[in-house]
Design a protein around this motif. Structure first.
Motif, PDB file in Angstrom:
ATOM      1  N   VAL A 256       1.283  -1.004   0.123  1.00  0.00           N
ATOM      2  CA  VAL A 256       0.408  -0.106  -0.076  1.00  0.00           C
ATOM      3  C   VAL A 256       1.134   0.740   0.248  1.00  0.00           C
ATOM      4  O   VAL A 256       1.840   1.440   0.978  1.00  0.00           O
ATOM      5  CB  VAL A 256      -1.221  -0.037   1.380  1.00  0.00           C
ATOM      6  N   ASP A 257       0.580   2.063  -1.509  1.00  0.00           N
ATOM      7  CA  ASP A 257       1.985   3.029  -0.799  1.00  0.00           C
ATOM      8  C   ASP A 257       1.454   4.303  -0.344  1.00  0.00           C
ATOM      9  O   ASP A 257       0.514   4.409   0.409  1.00  0.00           O
ATOM     10  CB  ASP A 257       1.480   3.858  -2.618  1.00  0.00           C
ATOM     11  N   SER A 258       2.004   5.197  -0.532  1.00  0.00           N
ATOM     12  CA  SER A 258       2.028   6.837   0.788  1.00  0.00           C
ATOM     13  C   SER A 258       0.055   7.385   0.246  1.00  0.00           C
ATOM     14  O   SER A 258      -0.364   8.298   1.119  1.00  0.00           O
ATOM     15  CB  SER A 258       2.955   7.836   0.213  1.00  0.00           C
ATOM     16  N   ASP A 259      -0.176   7.492  -0.767  1.00  0.00           N
ATOM     17  CA  ASP A 259      -1.421   7.608  -1.358  1.00  0.00           C
ATOM     18  C   ASP A 259      -2.750   6.747  -0.550  1.00  0.00           C
ATOM     19  O   ASP A 259      -3.810   6.374  -1.537  1.00  0.00           O
ATOM     20  CB  ASP A 259      -2.095   8.205  -2.424  1.00  0.00           C
ATOM     21  N   TRP A 260      -2.550   5.308   0.099  1.00  0.00           N
ATOM     22  CA  TRP A 260      -3.665   4.405   0.769  1.00  0.00           C
ATOM     23  C   TRP A 260      -3.977   3.261  -1.287  1.00  0.00           C
ATOM     24  O   TRP A 260      -4.832   3.001  -1.017  1.00  0.00           O
ATOM     25  CB  TRP A 260      -4.335   5.039   1.541  1.00  0.00           C
ATOM     26  N   ALA A 261      -3.736   3.489  -1.810  1.00  0.00           N
ATOM     27  CA  ALA A 261      -3.832   2.720  -2.708  1.00  0.00           C
ATOM     28  C   ALA A 261      -2.884   1.002  -3.179  1.00  0.00           C
ATOM     29  O   ALA A 261      -1.489   1.819  -2.941  1.00  0.00           O
ATOM     30  CB  ALA A 261      -3.561   4.088  -3.972  1.00  0.00           C
ATOM     31  N   LEU A 262      -3.760   0.286  -3.367  1.00  0.00           N
ATOM     32  CA  LEU A 262      -2.880  -1.066  -3.602  1.00  0.00           C
ATOM     33  C   LEU A 262      -2.008  -1.092  -4.705  1.00  0.00           C
ATOM     34  O   LEU A 262      -2.162  -0.709  -6.404  1.00  0.00           O
ATOM     35  CB  LEU A 262      -3.484  -2.063  -3.341  1.00  0.00           C
ATOM     36  N   GLN A 263      -0.587  -1.488  -4.603  1.00  0.00           N
ATOM     37  CA  GLN A 263       0.114  -1.509  -5.999  1.00  0.00           C
ATOM     38  C   GLN A 263       0.557  -3.151  -5.919  1.00  0.00           C
ATOM     39  O   GLN A 263       0.719  -3.627  -4.888  1.00  0.00           O
ATOM     40  CB  GLN A 263       1.683  -0.742  -5.993  1.00  0.00           C
ATOM     41  N   LYS A 264       1.347  -3.409  -6.705  1.00  0.00           N
ATOM     42  CA  LYS A 264       1.597  -4.397  -7.458  1.00  0.00           C
ATOM     43  C   LYS A 264       2.329  -4.423  -8.470  1.00  0.00           C
ATOM     44  O   LYS A 264       1.959  -4.178 -10.036  1.00  0.00           O
ATOM     45  CB  LYS A 264       0.501  -5.578  -7.801  1.00  0.00           C
ATOM     46  N   ARG A 265       4.017  -5.372  -8.148  1.00  0.00           N
ATOM     47  CA  ARG A 265       4.907  -5.082  -8.867  1.00  0.00           C
ATOM     48  C   ARG A 265       5.950  -6.682  -8.464  1.00  0.00           C
ATOM     49  O   ARG A 265       6.597  -7.084  -8.313  1.00  0.00           O
ATOM     50  CB  ARG A 265       5.775  -3.724  -8.080  1.00  0.00           C
ATOM     51  N   VAL A 266       6.330  -6.860 -10.023  1.00  0.00           N
ATOM     52  CA  VAL A 266       6.446  -7.563 -10.771  1.00  0.00           C
ATOM     53  C   VAL A 266       8.042  -7.219 -10.518  1.00  0.00           C
ATOM     54  O   VAL A 266       8.772  -6.340 -10.670  1.00  0.00           O
ATOM     55  CB  VAL A 266       7.317  -8.293 -12.033  1.00  0.00           C
ATOM     56  N   LEU A 267       8.532  -7.954  -8.783  1.00  0.00           N
ATOM     57  CA  LEU A 267      10.289  -7.597  -8.059  1.00  0.00           C
ATOM     58  C   LEU A 267      11.920  -8.630  -9.413  1.00  0.00           C
ATOM     59  O   LEU A 267      13.020  -7.888  -8.869  1.00  0.00           O
ATOM     60  CB  LEU A 267      10.698  -7.584  -6.832  1.00  0.00           C
ATOM     61  N   ASN A 268      11.178  -9.460  -9.706  1.00  0.00           N
ATOM     62  CA  ASN A 268      11.979 -10.471 -10.240  1.00  0.00           C
ATOM     63  C   ASN A 268      11.727 -11.461 -11.436  1.00  0.00           C
ATOM     64  O   ASN A 268      10.098 -11.955 -10.765  1.00  0.00           O
ATOM     65  CB  ASN A 268      13.260 -10.901  -9.100  1.00  0.00           C
ATOM     66  N   PHE A 269      12.248 -11.694 -12.127  1.00  0.00           N
ATOM     67  CA  PHE A 269      11.636 -12.541 -13.239  1.00  0.00           C
ATOM     68  C   PHE A 269      12.711 -13.400 -13.612  1.00  0.00           C
ATOM     69  O   PHE A 269      13.511 -12.347 -14.735  1.00  0.00           O
ATOM     70  CB  PHE A 269      10.933 -12.386 -14.882  1.00  0.00           C
ATOM     71  N   CYS A 270      13.486 -14.338 -13.392  1.00  0.00           N
ATOM     72  CA  CYS A 270      14.937 -15.088 -13.522  1.00  0.00           C
ATOM     73  C   CYS A 270      14.455 -16.376 -13.146  1.00  0.00           C
ATOM     74  O   CYS A 270      13.970 -17.390 -13.641  1.00  0.00           O
ATOM     75  CB  CYS A 270      15.796 -14.947 -12.436  1.00  0.00           C
ATOM     76  N   ASN A 271      15.935 -17.205 -13.947  1.00  0.00           N
ATOM     77  CA  ASN A 271      15.785 -18.149 -14.347  1.00  0.00           C
ATOM     78  C   ASN A 271      16.610 -18.972 -13.336  1.00  0.00           C
ATOM     79  O   ASN A 271      17.515 -18.920 -12.782  1.00  0.00           O
ATOM     80  CB  ASN A 271      16.789 -19.170 -15.576  1.00  0.00           C
ATOM     81  N   VAL A 272      15.762 -20.408 -12.535  1.00  0.00           N
ATOM     82  CA  VAL A 272      16.147 -20.661 -11.658  1.00  0.00           C
ATOM     83  C   VAL A 272      16.418 -22.769 -11.914  1.00  0.00           C
ATOM     84  O   VAL A 272      15.180 -23.067 -12.250  1.00  0.00           O
ATOM     85  CB  VAL A 272      15.552 -21.298 -10.443  1.00  0.00           C
ATOM     86  N   PRO A 273      17.620 -22.506 -12.260  1.00  0.00           N
ATOM     87  CA  PRO A 273      18.160 -23.991 -12.358  1.00  0.00           C
ATOM     88  C   PRO A 273      17.994 -25.238 -11.136  1.00  0.00           C
ATOM     89  O   PRO A 273      17.865 -25.350 -10.353  1.00  0.00           O
ATOM     90  CB  PRO A 273      19.616 -24.078 -12.455  1.00  0.00           C
ATOM     91  N   PRO A 274      17.033 -26.118 -11.808  1.00  0.00           N
ATOM     92  CA  PRO A 274      17.321 -27.097 -11.185  1.00  0.00           C
ATOM     93  C   PRO A 274      18.898 -27.865 -10.738  1.00  0.00           C
ATOM     94  O   PRO A 274      19.439 -27.699 -10.930  1.00  0.00           O
ATOM     95  CB  PRO A 274      16.179 -28.166 -10.876  1.00  0.00           C
ATOM     96  N   PRO A 275      18.750 -28.295  -9.115  1.00  0.00           N
ATOM     97  CA  PRO A 275      17.408 -29.144  -8.183  1.00  0.00           C
ATOM     98  C   PRO A 275      16.559 -27.550  -7.841  1.00  0.00           C
ATOM     99  O   PRO A 275      17.503 -26.716  -7.145  1.00  0.00           O
ATOM    100  CB  PRO A 275      17.568 -29.832  -7.763  1.00  0.00           C
ATOM    101  N   HIS A 276      15.109 -27.868  -7.688  1.00  0.00           N
ATOM    102  CA  HIS A 276      14.467 -26.740  -6.619  1.00  0.00           C
ATOM    103  C   HIS A 276      14.605 -27.270  -5.763  1.00  0.00           C
ATOM    104  O   HIS A 276      13.395 -27.406  -4.704  1.00  0.00           O
ATOM    105  CB  HIS A 276      13.123 -26.604  -7.806  1.00  0.00           C
ATOM    106  N   THR A 277      15.012 -26.837  -5.052  1.00  0.00           N
ATOM    107  CA  THR A 277      15.212 -27.290  -3.398  1.00  0.00           C
ATOM    108  C   THR A 277      15.184 -26.388  -2.496  1.00  0.00           C
ATOM    109  O   THR A 277      15.000 -25.023  -3.085  1.00  0.00           O
ATOM    110  CB  THR A 277      16.440 -27.898  -2.668  1.00  0.00           C
ATOM    111  N   GLY A 278      14.295 -26.235  -1.594  1.00  0.00           N
ATOM    112  CA  GLY A 278      14.177 -25.111  -0.486  1.00  0.00           C
ATOM    113  C   GLY A 278      14.832 -24.060  -0.617  1.00  0.00           C
ATOM    114  O   GLY A 278      14.930 -22.944  -0.335  1.00  0.00           O
TER     115      GLY A 278
END
Length: 577
Positions: A256-278
């Motif tokens: 929620v920004d300073s104007d009390w408006a709900l915001q949604k932003r993509v922060l990262n989009f990346c390649n994650v090679p396997p194995p997909h462990t925690g």
């Protein structure tokens, strides 16, 4: 130098002759010493030359007029610009005056032909200014229209070509539509831009590549400054495999920004090679949080119900606990994706249909493989006067697309057997009983489809409506468990087992979201929990929610007073039993 005027200098003459002699002497003086004349005097003599005539000259242009008398002024064409807005008029008494064409004011006509007073009047004439303004409005001007923050609102400014702005927007275009950099080198595109604006300069692929990187860095700095004002950021993340068999992870921040408006932003989009462990996923998320400067602002993480996600969230909770940055000891840190749970719930119920879904899916695939088959299928549908809809092929991992596929196939259930008669290779026609099963299931799943659309919204807050929809699902499953249809009853019992498995634990965040909604408050908790968890367990869970409310309130109070200089933390509010 001989002149007829010189022969009369020693004799008496009329006043008119004397005045004319003075004018001629002034002209001779100007020719000999032009630099000694002032600008106004030069203007007066120039006007006199424009209006007067020489000795012995004739009127007219064809020479048919009678010769002018000696010393008579010839009426030549006026060249001063003042005569575009003024004219000479003759009054009833025979006196000539100069009249303004705009305001009709009269001025004395100068014998010498001077127009300085007329120019001064035209410069201040209000009627002329109004007329000139109207003429300017009638002329076409080049304007620039700039879109505003919402549709239908534009600003108009004078146009000026800005190549830097063109390069900036070109980079936005390439990024938004995923165009190739080589597009900027296309011949036709550059011809098109040259027609749009002759000032356009070609942008090379290397230039637009560098501009795209600059645009990303600029937008990233802007978003970082916005995130600084956010006190808490909620994270959603997911992994999937692309058609090129590449593993991707996306990280989205909600705040929620300073104007009390709900915001949604993509922060990262990346390649994650396997194995997909925690551990690997947790490290990737930690790097993302540090890069954006929000490592101390994370309030919750929403993930799918996968084992590696549980391990990832557990590791992040341990890291954040060491820095004492978790709200109410991390009790609302891990949030399971409700849409994913609902997908697992319905997929388990759809498995009860058995081969019916596979038959419809394979039949649609068979038709989609040939344009001729689709045309023939559509021709039969037109003969039966069915609605002009298209068959939908589902994505097996998304139950709502399977529901839409079955619903669209129901509209063409009379077309399937007719098409089988003309195409011997088509063997995908469900029986009447199977169509009846599909119809019952679609009627049952229609409510789940509506709930999924509602809770999957991203342009409005949804945390306050989850508990309400959760209550609707449980109530519907309890109702359908007593349905007369064996098919629906079996589906309901199977889905109820999944419901109790995934929502058997209290989802704290969903409950808190409903309580802060002034329409529900605690009333919804008292009404929904007995249905969802049973009478005995509901009382225990309601007490847990109350205790969490007090903890959350006290945390906000301490944070507020600790931020005020010289103020001591306020005493915590204790629950009254």
């Amino acid at each position: 130098m001989y002149s007829p005027l010189n022969s009369h200098q020693g004799s008496s003459s009329s006043p008119a002759m004397e005045q004319l002699n003075e004018v001629v002497d002034q002209e001779l003086d100007i020719e000999e010493n032009p630099d000694e004349m002032t600008e106004d005097e030069l203007e007066i003599i120039e006007e006199h030359d424009n209006e007067g005539g020489g000795v012995g000259e004739q009127k007219g242009d064809g020479g048919n007029e009678e010769p002018a008398m000696p010393f008579e002024k010839k009426q030549r064409k006026k060249k001063s610009t003042v005569w575009d807005d003024m004219k000479i008029v003759k009054l009833d008494n025979g006196i000539e005056k100069v009249q303004c064409n705009h305001c009709k004011e009269l001025f004395a006509k100068s014998i010498t032909g001077a127009t300085s007073q007329h120019k001064r009047h035209l410069n201040a004439c209000l009627q002329k200014k109004m007329a000139m303004g109207e003429q300017n409005r009638m002329k076409q001007q080049v304007l620039s229209f700039t879109e505003g923050p919402s549709d239908g609102i534009t600003s108009i400014t004078n146009f000026s070509y800005d190549h830097a702005k063109v390069r900036e927007l070109a980079s936005h275009m390439v990024l938004a539509h995923e165009y190739a950099f080589s597009m900027m080198d296309h011949v036709v595109f550059n011809k098109f831009m040259k027609v749009v604006s002759p000032f356009y300069k070609k942008i090379t692929r290397q230039t637009v590549k560098e501009d795209c990187i600059s645009t990303y860095q600029l937008e990233k700095r802007k978003l970082k400054s916005v995130l600084k004002s956010a006190s808490r950021v909620s994270i959603t993340t997911d992994l999937w495999k692309s058609g090129q068999k590449i593993q991707y992870m996306v990280v989205t921040g909600h705040f929620v920004d300073s104007d009390w408006a709900l915001q949604k932003r993509v922060l990262n989009f990346c390649n994650v090679p396997p194995p997909h462990t925690g551990v690997i996923i947790a490290d990737a998320l930690s790097k993302c949080f540090i890069d954006w400067g929000i490592e101390n602002k994370i309030s919750s993480i929403t993930v799918d119900n996968a084992s590696y996600n549980d391990a990832c969230v557990r590791r992040l909770r341990e890291d954040f606990s060491l820095r004492k940055r978790l709200s109410i000891a991390g009790k609302i840190f891990h949030v399971r994706c409700c849409a994913h749970i609902l997908n697992l719930l319905v997929q388990d119920g759809l498995n009860q249909l058995g081969d019916v879904i596979d038959t419809v899916r394979e039949g649609i695939k068979y038709l989609n493989n040939s344009e001729g088959r689709l045309n023939q299928f559509a021709k039969i549908a037109k003969q039966l006067q069915l609605p002009s809809r298209k068959l939908i092929l589902d994505c097996p991992t998304r139950w709502n697309s399977t529901y839409l596929m079955l619903a669209s196939a129901l509209d063409f259930k009379d077309v399937f057997p007719r098409y089988e008669d003309i195409d011997p290779g088509f063997h995908y026609v469900p029986s009447d009983y199977e169509w009846l099963q599909v119809e019952e299931v679609c009627r049952f799943l229609g409510i789940f489809h509506e709930i999924t659309d509602m809770i999957s919204g991203s342009d409005y807050p949804t945390s306050n409506i989850f508990l309400v929809e959760l209550y609707r699902i449980k109530e519907l499953l309890n109702e359908k468990a007593l349905d007369i249809s064996d098919q629906i009853r079996t589906m309901s019992l199977s889905m109820s087992v999944k419901f109790d498995k995934y929502w058997g634990e209290t989802n704290v965040l969903l409950s808190l979201g409903a309580i802060v909604d002034p329409r529900y408050k605690m009333v919804l908790i008292y009404h929904a929990f007995p249905i969802i968890y049973g009478e005995e367990e509901a009382a225990v869970k309601i007490d847990e929610i109350k205790q969490l409310l007090y903890e959350l309130y006290n945390e906000y109070v301490d944070t507020h007073f600790s931020s005020l200089a010289g103020e001591q933390p306020r005493q915590s509010v204790k629950q009254e039993c």
